[in-house]
Scaffold this motif. Sequence first.
Motif, short mmCIF file in Angstrom:
data_model
loop_
_atom_site.label_atom_id
_atom_site.label_comp_id
_atom_site.label_asym_id
_atom_site.label_seq_id
_atom_site.Cartn_x
_atom_site.Cartn_y
_atom_site.Cartn_z
N GLN A 97 1.67 10.12 -0.94
CA GLN A 97 0.40 9.42 -1.22
C GLN A 97 0.63 7.93 -1.52
O GLN A 97 -0.14 7.07 -1.10
N GLU A 129 1.15 6.17 1.61
CA GLU A 129 -0.15 6.01 2.30
C GLU A 129 -0.94 4.84 1.73
O GLU A 129 -1.49 4.01 2.45
N ARG A 130 -0.98 4.79 0.37
CA ARG A 130 -1.71 3.68 -0.28
C ARG A 130 -1.10 2.33 0.08
O ARG A 130 -1.81 1.36 0.35
N LEU A 154 -2.06 1.41 3.43
CA LEU A 154 -3.46 0.98 3.44
C LEU A 154 -3.58 -0.47 2.96
O LEU A 154 -4.22 -1.31 3.61
N TYR A 155 -2.92 -0.77 1.81
CA TYR A 155 -2.98 -2.14 1.29
C TYR A 155 -2.40 -3.13 2.29
O TYR A 155 -2.96 -4.20 2.53
N LEU A 163 -5.05 -7.40 7.96
CA LEU A 163 -6.37 -7.67 8.54
C LEU A 163 -6.91 -9.02 8.04
O LEU A 163 -7.42 -9.83 8.82
N SER A 211 -12.11 -25.72 18.24
CA SER A 211 -13.40 -26.41 18.33
C SER A 211 -13.23 -27.92 18.06
O SER A 211 -13.86 -28.75 18.70
N THR A 228 -2.33 16.98 4.36
CA THR A 228 -2.95 15.93 3.55
C THR A 228 -3.44 14.80 4.46
O THR A 228 -2.74 14.41 5.39
N SER A 229 -4.66 14.27 4.16
CA SER A 229 -5.21 13.16 4.96
C SER A 229 -4.43 11.86 4.70
O SER A 229 -3.91 11.66 3.60
N ILE A 230 -4.33 11.02 5.70
CA ILE A 230 -3.59 9.75 5.52
C ILE A 230 -4.27 8.88 4.48
O ILE A 230 -3.65 8.32 3.61
N PHE A 231 -5.63 8.77 4.60
CA PHE A 231 -6.39 7.94 3.66
C PHE A 231 -7.32 8.80 2.82
O PHE A 231 -7.96 9.71 3.36
N PRO A 232 -7.43 8.50 1.52
CA PRO A 232 -8.38 9.23 0.70
C PRO A 232 -9.79 9.01 1.22
O PRO A 232 -10.07 8.00 1.88
N TYR A 242 -11.69 5.67 0.64
CA TYR A 242 -11.20 4.56 1.47
C TYR A 242 -11.77 4.63 2.88
O TYR A 242 -12.13 3.65 3.50
N ASN A 265 -21.07 -26.06 19.25
CA ASN A 265 -19.91 -25.16 19.21
C ASN A 265 -20.27 -23.76 19.71
O ASN A 265 -19.82 -22.75 19.17
#
Lengths: 216, 417
Positions: free
Chosen positions: A4, A7-8, A11-12, A18, A33, B2-6, B9, B193
Amino acid sequence: MKGQKIERLLLYLSVVLLLITSFLIFNSTKKISIKNERISYLKDSISYINGVNEYYHHLLKTKMKLSNLTLNDKLIKVYDITIDTNKSAFIRIGSIIGKNRHSLILRYTEIGCGECSSLTVKKLKALRNKHPDLPVYAFVDFTEYDSYLQWRKVGEIDFPVFLVKKDDLPFDKDFQNYSYVFLVNNDGVATDFFVPNSGYPDLVDYFFENIYKKGL
Amino acid sequence: MTSIFPTHYKRSLWLLCLVLNILYSCKNQKDTDIIDKYTTIQVNNKSLTDTLDLSKMIDSVGLIRLTDAPQKSLAKINQLYALSDYYIAIDPVNTKRVNAYTKSGIYVKTLLENGPLKTDALNVTDCYVNEKNEVIIYDYAQMKLTVYDSHLKIIKVVKGEKLFNYSHVASLPGSDKFVGYSNFNGYNAVVQNDAKNPSSLDILDSTLSLSKKHLFYPSKFGEITLVTLPKSFFPFKNSLHFFRAYDPYVYSLNKDGIERRYKIIYSNGNVPSDFLEKIVAPNLHAFNNIGRDPSSHQVVSSAFAGYTCFTNWLETNDIIYLSSTSFTDKTFDNFNSIIYKRDKKSAVLSAKVFSDNSKFKLTFPSFNAYDKEKGEFLTYCTGNRLKKYLHPNSPLVKQEDIVDDSFYLIKVRFKRG
């Protein structure tokens, strides 16, 4: 538990990635531009310089092509429209220019650069006031009597005006839609062609100062 | 497994995607926000009479001469407006100035003109009088508006930060915003623009920054030259009417939005709604080069030959006055229509020219403006033209008193009902 945590962490990391990617995209879009804006300014500057070059190139070409051309007294129909009438009888061009050693002619075309023509009329009026010994005539090509009346009123034209149809002068085609000036002697020989441009008023002044000396 | 993300989230990620999607959709929202609420007007232009005598409908005709202003004359009048006490006339082509005259035709002053002073304009190209009787003069070269009150005093001067190019600018009723119209001008989209989404009608805020875009067109048409009307805005009640040459719709704008208010359908030569793809696209090179290549002019003329579009729109509570043009291969024919708003089916009068053959004895040039306070339709002409418009024995003026190179205003009030 360990799985877990990984996984966290993943995710972070993906959220941070991103955010970083979004920031980089935003940043590069902004830079592109700004660059586009600069390119646009640069394009404008190049267009301006090209315009100047084109103008000088045109002047040079006409200088080389058109010199000592004679106006054919029998072929060119001229109508005196100085007085309020659009029904004047045609006269010979020789009867206008034959009286003086030299005459300065404004060939006015109603299509084209209006500000250039207005500036030329102002300069011609100033030249005429300063040197009344050099006769100034306008050969105009108006197709509407109304337009001529307004041109005469707004420009407060005080020199003789004659109607000569577009393309009736042998060099009209070389000047396309521009008004131009030239010197003509009493034998009808035309020289010193010049296309006044309101973008270069100093050059217009220079031309008129020197043309007076030549015309004497 | 178990799922990757809770689960919470996952929800957040879905929500994020949804918000991004909505934001993207809003960014790309185009003319869908124009509401269709139009009345269709059919104009029969198949067999037009040359002259239609409107004597029975006319209440009064007035004629005034605009006095000449030494050094400040206009060479042409391109737009005319009426305030409570003044007439406003603009010549954006030759003399580049806007003059004000009293209601009896006496020259008052030049509001703005091109010149070297800081207070002068660089390029006066447009003028507009809004529903509050404010005069808005547009300096194209500086993206600058000078706004005057109805007593011709300057209220404010607004200069945009970005140099957008518009043919006409008006104020948006009920707000401090402005509306700019440019025919087909890809340059504006670049300055905004947003090069891929050029638009013809832009809403500008009080500082002349872009607020919203309407009437989008494909960017490949960004350089084409097409007919731009002498004016494209007309204030009516609490809205602003907008019209352009090849578009069958008259739009109505106010602070709440934009709607298509009227649709004009000509029985002969209606411009197709997809005219850009149908007429322009096959001749794109010619439409792009009309100013540079003389042969392009003929191609463009031929492409539009046979089509009809309107050139001016004036509206009162009772009638709409519509000026139209039919293009032929080498020239064009103008005609005029009066549409009675109460009776939509049969009350459209059309003719090449309207006249009063009984009492005032003259033929009317197309009306250009409407004086809402006096209820008069206005038009102008030179003295030279006026001599041709007046019939023999017209009581309005003696032929010998007409000055050929002066401008005259003709004012016509129609009977009500």
